[in-house]
Design an enzyme around this catalytic site. Structure first.
Site, PDB file in Angstrom:
ATOM      1  CG  HIS A 122      -0.025   0.744  -2.147  1.00  0.00           C
ATOM      2  ND1 HIS A 122       0.163   0.351  -3.447  1.00  0.00           N
ATOM      3  CD2 HIS A 122      -1.249   0.290  -1.801  1.00  0.00           C
ATOM      4  CE1 HIS A 122      -0.887  -0.326  -3.872  1.00  0.00           C
ATOM      5  NE2 HIS A 122      -1.766  -0.375  -2.895  1.00  0.00           N
ATOM      6  CG  ASP A 123       3.186   1.786  -5.094  1.00  0.00           C
ATOM      7  OD1 ASP A 123       4.411   1.905  -5.236  1.00  0.00           O
ATOM      8  OD2 ASP A 123       2.663   0.819  -4.517  1.00  0.00           O
ATOM      9  N   GLY A 140      -4.529   3.136  -3.631  1.00  0.00           N
ATOM     10  CA  GLY A 140      -3.234   2.835  -4.190  1.00  0.00           C
ATOM     11  C   GLY A 140      -3.083   3.217  -5.651  1.00  0.00           C
TER      12      GLY A 140
END
Length: 270
Positions: A122-123, A140
């Protein structure tokens, strides 16, 4: 004209460009945008809130846009954005962002190759012209700048940064930032010189490469701490794109940069 297998599952709410191929048992969810010329091969999965550019290929078993593996995720709408000419090979996974990070989007830049079994959490932000070799895992909010290459089986700690044109050896553990133009490897991961071969392939002159090497020799091998080394570089080297990128990267590092490898002579230009 699109070529969509009758065995594929494609949401009527997906936005498809022209000349797209979607193979048998591929799955395209709601709120997906796929640009012209993309190929979604059999058994590939594209979940909600994915925007993909033109001429991308997604190979069997790859999953793009699954919800993040992050306990802070609370079901909010977040995204994956894929540039043009991106290849996502077998069983690679690219997760959506989380609002808790302040970003809410995972990005992969144009002309990047994501090899088999790579995981992009994520991200994360992966730049343009990057190569992530098979079994790389970036946790992440990792940032991978343009033209970086990460060797197979390498794992990157959350919030790590890999600078532009850097080359990370296979099976490495990235727990500090990897500065631009660097060649790194060994255990623990350390700076092993300048990515000379990669820079030559991309048209950097011998003079520019030597200047980059001299900058890093000043930072790493003159007995200075990193702050003083950067100050000496700023005072002693004329402004250039390469100098400024290196200084900005190091000064912006929150995790600190990888240490030097002191087991070889770094003074000779190869």
């Amino acid at each position: 004209m699109n070529k969509i297998s009758p065995l594929a599952t494609v949401s009527p709410n997906a936005k498809l460009g022209d000349n797209i191929e979607i193979g048998p048992y591929a799955y395209i969810d709601d709120n997906v945008e796929i640009g012209d010329g993309c190929k979604i091969l059999p058994h590939a999965v594209i979940f909600e809130y994915v925007k993909m550019g033109r001429n991308c290929s997604v190979f069997p078993g790859a999953v793009v846009g699954a919800i993040p593996q992050d306990l802070k995720f609370d079901g909010e709408v977040t995204y994956v954005e894929i540039g043009d000419n991106v290849t996502i090979r077998e069983c690679a996974t690219i997760n959506r962002g989380t609002k808790a990070s302040g970003k809410g989007v995972t990005k992969v830049g144009s002309n990047t190759l994501i090899m088999s079994y790579v995981h992009i959490a994520h991200d994360c932000v992966v730049g343009e012209h990057c190569i992530l070799v098979s079994y790389v895992g970036i946790a992440g909010e990792t940032e991978v700048a343009d033209w970086a290459i990460i060797g197979g089986g390498t794992k990157a700690h959350q919030f790590s940064r890999i600078g532009m044109h850097a080359m990370v050896g296979g099976a490495s553990r990235i727990n500090k930032d990897v500065p631009p133009f660097a060649l790194c490897g060994r255990e623990p991961l350390c700076y092993c010189g300048v990515n000379i071969v990669g820079l030559r392939r991309r048209g950097f002159s011998s003079e520019v490469i030597r200047n980059i090497q001299d900058i890093y020799n000043t930072i790493y091998f003159e007995g200075l701490n990193i702050t003083d080394g950067c100050a000496k570089v700023e005072a002693g080297f004329p402004p250039s794109m390469e100098r400024d990128v290196i200084l900005d990267f190091i000064r912006g590092s929150k995790r600190g940069i990888i240490r030097a490898n002191d087991s070889k002579d770094h003074t000779d230009f190869e």
